[in-house]
Every structure is written in structure tokens, then in C-alpha cells.
Design an enzyme around this catalytic site. Structure first.
Site, PDB file in Angstrom:
ATOM      1  N   GLY A  36       0.931  -1.233   0.045  1.00  0.00           N
ATOM      2  CA  GLY A  36      -0.077  -0.026  -0.090  1.00  0.00           C
ATOM      3  C   GLY A  36       0.988   1.528   0.205  1.00  0.00           C
ATOM      4  N   ARG A  71      -2.174   9.051   3.508  1.00  0.00           N
ATOM      5  CA  ARG A  71      -2.370   9.832   5.162  1.00  0.00           C
ATOM      6  C   ARG A  71      -1.231   9.835   5.814  1.00  0.00           C
ATOM      7  NH1 ARG A  71      -7.360   7.235   6.761  1.00  0.00           N
ATOM      8  NH2 ARG A  71      -6.744   5.381   5.820  1.00  0.00           N
ATOM      9  N   ASP A 102       1.285  -3.204   8.355  1.00  0.00           N
ATOM     10  CA  ASP A 102       1.329  -1.653   8.664  1.00  0.00           C
ATOM     11  C   ASP A 102       0.636  -1.802  10.214  1.00  0.00           C
ATOM     12  OD1 ASP A 102      -0.790  -2.635   7.861  1.00  0.00           O
ATOM     13  OD2 ASP A 102      -1.679  -0.785   6.314  1.00  0.00           O
ATOM     14  N   GLY A 146     -14.444  -4.934   8.107  1.00  0.00           N
ATOM     15  CA  GLY A 146     -15.140  -5.452   7.624  1.00  0.00           C
ATOM     16  C   GLY A 146     -15.308  -6.078   8.828  1.00  0.00           C
ATOM     17  N   GLU A 189     -17.356  -5.724   4.126  1.00  0.00           N
ATOM     18  CA  GLU A 189     -16.403  -4.655   4.078  1.00  0.00           C
ATOM     19  C   GLU A 189     -17.927  -3.652   4.237  1.00  0.00           C
ATOM     20  OE1 GLU A 189     -12.823  -4.260   3.684  1.00  0.00           O
ATOM     21  OE2 GLU A 189     -13.504  -6.531   4.124  1.00  0.00           O
ATOM     22  N   ARG A 218      32.125   9.282  22.826  1.00  0.00           N
ATOM     23  CA  ARG A 218      31.660   8.598  21.318  1.00  0.00           C
ATOM     24  C   ARG A 218      32.486   7.532  21.552  1.00  0.00           C
ATOM     25  NH1 ARG A 218      34.865  13.358  17.801  1.00  0.00           N
ATOM     26  NH2 ARG A 218      34.041  11.837  16.074  1.00  0.00           N
ATOM     27  N   TYR A 265      38.774  17.096  25.019  1.00  0.00           N
ATOM     28  CA  TYR A 265      39.070  17.136  24.404  1.00  0.00           C
ATOM     29  C   TYR A 265      40.303  15.206  23.956  1.00  0.00           C
ATOM     30  CZ  TYR A 265      39.119  14.366  19.903  1.00  0.00           C
ATOM     31  OH  TYR A 265      38.643  12.892  18.963  1.00  0.00           O
TER      32      TYR A 265
HETATM   33  C1  UD1 Z   1      -8.742  -4.667   5.147  1.00  0.00           C
HETATM   34  C2  UD1 Z   1      -9.525  -5.974   4.863  1.00  0.00           C
HETATM   35  C3  UD1 Z   1     -10.749  -5.160   6.160  1.00  0.00           C
HETATM   36  C4  UD1 Z   1     -10.124  -5.769   7.619  1.00  0.00           C
HETATM   37  C5  UD1 Z   1      -8.857  -4.176   7.843  1.00  0.00           C
HETATM   38  C6  UD1 Z   1      -7.695  -3.980   9.058  1.00  0.00           C
HETATM   39  C7  UD1 Z   1      -9.968  -6.472   2.882  1.00  0.00           C
HETATM   40  C8  UD1 Z   1     -11.255  -6.536   1.829  1.00  0.00           C
HETATM   41  N1  UD1 Z   1     -10.510  -5.532   3.737  1.00  0.00           N
HETATM   42  O1  UD1 Z   1      -8.882  -3.745   4.624  1.00  0.00           O
HETATM   43  O2  UD1 Z   1     -11.783  -6.228   6.565  1.00  0.00           O
HETATM   44  O3  UD1 Z   1     -10.823  -4.991   8.976  1.00  0.00           O
HETATM   45  O4  UD1 Z   1      -8.648  -4.017   6.432  1.00  0.00           O
HETATM   46  O5  UD1 Z   1      -7.313  -3.394   8.766  1.00  0.00           O
HETATM   47  O6  UD1 Z   1      -9.183  -7.252   3.372  1.00  0.00           O
HETATM   48  N2  UD1 Z   1      -2.493  -4.176   0.941  1.00  0.00           N
HETATM   49  C9  UD1 Z   1      -2.108  -4.600  -0.360  1.00  0.00           C
HETATM   50  N3  UD1 Z   1      -2.080  -4.277  -2.057  1.00  0.00           N
HETATM   51  C10 UD1 Z   1      -3.250  -3.904  -2.432  1.00  0.00           C
HETATM   52  C11 UD1 Z   1      -4.239  -3.676  -0.584  1.00  0.00           C
HETATM   53  C12 UD1 Z   1      -3.911  -3.080   0.907  1.00  0.00           C
HETATM   54  O7  UD1 Z   1      -0.982  -5.430  -0.107  1.00  0.00           O
HETATM   55  O8  UD1 Z   1      -4.131  -3.926  -2.781  1.00  0.00           O
HETATM   56  C13 UD1 Z   1      -2.284  -4.177   1.906  1.00  0.00           C
HETATM   57  C14 UD1 Z   1      -1.914  -2.987   2.532  1.00  0.00           C
HETATM   58  O9  UD1 Z   1      -0.966  -1.930   2.439  1.00  0.00           O
HETATM   59  C15 UD1 Z   1      -1.970  -2.841   4.212  1.00  0.00           C
HETATM   60  C16 UD1 Z   1      -3.350  -3.889   3.674  1.00  0.00           C
HETATM   61  O10 UD1 Z   1      -2.968  -4.731   2.679  1.00  0.00           O
HETATM   62  O11 UD1 Z   1      -0.953  -2.912   4.502  1.00  0.00           O
HETATM   63  C17 UD1 Z   1      -4.504  -3.904   3.832  1.00  0.00           C
HETATM   64  O12 UD1 Z   1      -4.533  -3.051   3.270  1.00  0.00           O
HETATM   65  P1  UD1 Z   1      -6.420  -1.795   3.297  1.00  0.00           P
HETATM   66  O13 UD1 Z   1      -5.965  -1.124   1.925  1.00  0.00           O
HETATM   67  O14 UD1 Z   1      -6.160  -1.099   4.444  1.00  0.00           O
HETATM   68  O15 UD1 Z   1      -7.777  -2.668   3.703  1.00  0.00           O
HETATM   69  P2  UD1 Z   1      -8.513  -2.136   4.320  1.00  0.00           P
HETATM   70  O16 UD1 Z   1      -9.837  -1.502   3.220  1.00  0.00           O
HETATM   71  O17 UD1 Z   1      -8.582  -1.123   5.882  1.00  0.00           O
HETATM   72 CA    CA Z   2      -6.416  -0.446   6.881  1.00  0.00          CA
END
Ligand code: UD1
Ligand code: CA
Length: 453
Positions: A11, A15, A102, A136, A151, A330, A363
């Protein structure tokens, strides 16, 4: 059955408003993703597959673990699509544990519990929140059995009332992921391939969906902005402080200590406010740390006192030493027992013998001092000629008068004395006095200048 981990870290994290990819801002001095890797690593997986996308190269450079394998998700098409990228080299009979890069503070025990409970079933990590907005929702039937995850953006008003949410972490056999992920569709509110849609597939196929919960909610909190990052940083630091106090340290204020690494302590250590510990730091029994000290990768032996505003980096402090206030040790500083380093003293690559003192404004670099040496105020080792560094060697019981320059390479013998204000360019033998300064002359009848009229 072998275990493999997939960590989602592709991701962008708009933000965070950062140049860094989302999973790299540090928590307690370490990238968030590294925390996630370290927690997952404690379940002893055969491999840890990290799915990267945004800033992939930067992410790869910033974290490390022997079990790491990289998978690229060039375009972020949803969590289901992301897991599919990580699944590539996972062996068919493996159990797969899925976590997020994350979500840095999940505890290894929580992950291990999920793995332990996973056989031919799916184990979901859920949490019940006062405010479930954005997550979700876990949809259960009348008997309480999990039916699906819906979701936020796809949920009905009734489903939005559910407070049990998906944390995103789960464990299940690789074979089911292989079977179900290709069947996901992006026909939903966000046009993404939702990993969460596999829950309904499991139910339809009669694969048991079990639920585990974390011991504390902060374990499953994700970081989308710097406020959330700070909240987890404070949570983490609070836990470190509590652990230190439980081990017997006295902290002046449990909310004003930061440990960015590992701090090991003996008994009856006391730490005043606003201290920062970085890397590997060890404090022996009865060590006292004054306020506002920064100590990195250093060892301080029993009974030593580090006074206010001192900075130690890659230093070794022997027993019963007194350092500071306002001292800077140091890298390569090694102090034997009962040495004293006073205010505005900088040492670097310096071995200081037992009971030796450098008390004021000095020093001392690239130097070896024997025992019971006294270094007067304002003494400087001139260790650098602009090109090369040279050594200064000072013998046991030597006395170096104030405001001396020791132009290295140079040696001062045992019990030798250096007259104050000297610029020493040649060696001084044992027991001798070195004087190297202009001789004083007094002018009799000297008249001060008068103001011109
Ligand atoms: C996701 C879950 C949701 C849960 C929430 C918890 C899904 C569809 N939804 O939603 O049920 O309550 O996490 O935080 O799974 N990421 C990728 N590639 C992508 C999309 C996401 O690597 O294509 C990674 C993001 O970087 C992140 C994690 O997956 O670390 C979750 O992605 P995010 O977009 O935050 O999911 P949510 O919509 O919050
Ligand atoms: Ca999230």
C-alpha cells in the site's frame, strides 16, 4: 506441516503524507514492517513472503531477515490480489499466516495461537471495537458460526451495527488459498479483489472458520496516519517502561523514557526523566542515569553514575565511574573502573585506565591513558593533522596540567608531569616534567595606554 508467512506491504499510505513508503516510518527506531517481520519470525516459519508495491526497492533495502522472500504487486488491486502475489512460491502443504506490514505491534503469542489452532480450517483474528467504522464486519449466523466478512463500503445498515471486526490477520492451509483466490471477483463497492471474500467460500465448502482474538486491542491497530503511529509508539514505550519497572528499575516518570532497541538492566537501576536508549544498551546493578541522557549501543557497569545531559555512543563504562553532566562519550571510548569524565568533555576511541580523571572541558581522542592519570581542564589531544589520525599514550599516574595541547603522535611517561599551558610535540619520559610554553617576563614600570583626548 510447514508454516509460511505472507505480509502485505504494497500500500501507498497517502495519509502518512511522507516520502517514505507506508510501512517504513519507524516505531521505536525500527521500520513498522520490521516489527511485523520480527513478530512473524517468532512463529519460526520456513519463509516470510513480503508483498511490496509502492516504493518496493526502498522497502527491500530497509528491512532484513534470513527468511525473507519478496513478491511484487505492481498494481494494488486489493488484499486478495496481494496475497495471490505472495502465494507464488509457497509450498502446497504449508499453513499460511497472513499479516499486515502496517500493523506493527501484533504479539508473537497471538500469531502462534492462530497457527497452533490451524489444521484443515481457517483461523481468523477478530476484535470487538466500540467504533468499528472502516473495518470489515464479521457476520455470524444465529448459532454464532461465522458466515462471511462484509466490508464497510458493502455493508447493509444492519451489518454496520456489528462491532466484531476483521483485523486482517488469518491462518489457513495454502491449498485453500490456491483454490479460492482465483475465484475472487472485483464486483464490489471498491472494485477490488477482497481477501475477505474467501470466508464465504470456506463456509460454502464446509471448511471450518474459527476465530481467535488478541489479548489487547493495540496488537491489531493499523497505522494509516502519523497520529495512529504516535499512539502506537506511546503504547509500545509504555510497555517497555512497565517491563523495566517489573524487572526492578526505578523510573522517575514511566511516560518519559524511550527505548529504541533493547535495554538490559541489573538490579536497582534508576533512570531519571527524558532518557533515550538506542540499540543494545546494558546497565549494571545500581547504575544511575540522570535526566536527558541519550545512550546508544553502550554498556555501563555496576555502580556507575551518568549525570544529566550526557550522550554515550558505542562506549563501555567500567564499574563505579562518574560521567557528566554534559559529557559526550563517542565510539570506542572504554573506561576502566572508577574513571571520571566531567562536564564538556568529549572522548573518542579512548581507553581510560582505572581511577583516571578528565574532569573539565577536554577532547581526548585516539588516546590511551593508564591508571590514576589526571587530565587538567582544557586539555586537547591534537590527533588529526588534516590527513591522518595519530595516537597519544599517557602512562600511569601522569599529571597533565590545564590547557595543554598534546600533539600526536606523542607519549607521556608514567608519573610524568606536563606543565599547564604546554604544547607538547615530543615524548616525555617516565617521571620527567615537560614544559613547552613561552617563558614569562614581567615589565617593570609598565604604563597602561591612556585614552586619547
Ligand atoms: C482490510 C480488510 C478489512 C479489515 C481491515 C483491517 C479486505 C478486503 N479488507 O481493509 O476487512 O477490517 O483490512 O485493517 O481485506 N494491501 C496490499 N495490496 C493491496 C491492498 C492492500 O498490499 O492491493 C495491504 C495494505 O498495504 C495494508 C493491508 O493490505 O497493509 C490492508 O489494506 P487496506 O487497504 O488498509 O485494507 P482495508 O480496506 O483497511
Ligand atoms: Ca487498513
Amino acid at each position: 506441516m510447514s508454516l509460511e508467512v505472507i505480509i502485505l506491504a504494497a500500500g501507498q499510505g497517502t495519509r502518512m503524507r511522507s516520502k517514505l513508503p507506508k510501512v517504513l516510518p519507524p516505531l521505536a527506531g525500527k521500520p513498522m514492517l520490521q516489527h511485523a517481520i520480527d513478530a512473524a519470525a517468532q512463529t519460526a516459519p520456513a519463509a516470510i513472503h513480503v508483498v511490496v508495491g509502492h516504493g518496493a526497492e526502498q522497502v527491500k533495502d530497509a528491512v532484513a531477515h534470513p527468511a525473507l522472500q519478496w513478491a511484487l504487486q505492481a498494481e494494488q488491486k486489493g488484499t486478495g490480489h496481494a496475497v495471490a502475489q505472495g502465494l507464488g512460491s509457497v509450498t502446497d502443504d504449508a499453513t499460511v499466516l497472513i499479516t499486515y506490514g502496517d500493523v506493527p505491534l501484533v504479539r508473537a503469542e497471538t500469531l502462534q495461537n492462530m497457527v497452533d489452532r490451524c489444521a484443515d480450517n481457517l483461523v481468523l483474528l477478530t476484535a470487538t471495537l466500540d467504533n468499528p467504522t472502516g473495518y470489515g464486519r464479521i457476520i455470524r449466523d444465529v448459532s454464532g458460526a461465522v458466515q462471511a466478512i462484509v466490508e464497510q463500503k458493502d455493508a447493509s445498515p444492519e451489518q454496520l451495527m456489528v462491532r466484531e471486526v476483521n483485523t486482517g490477520m488469518m491462518a489457513l492451509p495454502a491449498k485453500y488459498l490456491r483454490e479460492w483466490l482465483p475465484k475472487l471477483s472485483a464486483n464490489n463497492a471498491q472494485g477490488e479483489y477482497y481477501l475477505t471474500d474467501i470466508i464465504a467460500m470456506a463456509v460454502a465448502q464446509g471448511v471450518a472458520v474459527d476465530v481467535a482474538q488478541p489479548a489487547a486491542l493495540w496488537e491489531v491497530e493499523g497505522v494509516n496516519n502519523r497520529l495512529q503511529l504516535n499512539a502506537l509508539e506511546r503504547q509500545y514505550q509504555r510497555l517497555q517502561a512497565e517491563a523495566l519497572m517489573t524487572e526492578g528499575a526505578s523510573l522517575a516518570d514511566a511516560d518519559r523514557i524511550d527505548v529504541r532497541g533493547r535495554l538490559r538492566i541489573g538490579q536497582d537501576v534508576s533512570i531519571d526523566v527524558n532518557c533515550v536508549f538506542e540499540g543494545e544498551v546494558e546497565l549494571g546493578d545500581d547504575v544511575e542515569i540522570g535526566p536527558n541522557c541519550v545512550i546508544s549501543n553502550s554498556r555501563v557497569a555496576a555502580g556507575s553514575v551518568i549525570r544529566a545531559n550526557s550522550v554515550l555512543e558505542d562506549a563501555v563504562v567500567g564499574e563505579g565511574c562518574t560521567i557528566g553532566p554534559f559529557a559526550r562519550l563517542r565510539p570506542g571510548t572504554v573506561l576502566a573502573k572508577a574513571a571520571r569524565i566531567g562536564n564538556f568533555v568529549e572522548t573518542k576511541n579512548a581507553q581510560v585506565g582505572e581511577g583516571s580523571k578528565i574532569n573539565h572541558l577536554s577532547y581526548v581522542g585516539d588516546a590511551t591513558l593508564g591508571s590514576n592519570v589526571n587530565i587538567g581542564a582544557g586539555t586537547i589531544t591534537c590527533n588529526y593533522d588534516g590527513v591522518n589520525k595519530s595516537l597519544t599514550d599517557i602512562g600511569d599516574n601522569a599529571f597533565v596540567g590545564s590547557n595543554t595541547s598534546l600533539v600526536a603522535p606523542v607519549s607521556v611517561g608514567d608519573t610524568a608531569t606536563v606543565a599547564a599551558g604546554s604544547t607538547i610535540t615530543g615524548n616525555i619520559a617516565d617521571g620527567e616534567l615537560g614544559v613547552a610554553r613561552g617563558r614569562q617576563r614581567n615589565i617593570r614600570g609598565w604604563k597602561r595606554p591612556q585614552k586619547r583626548s
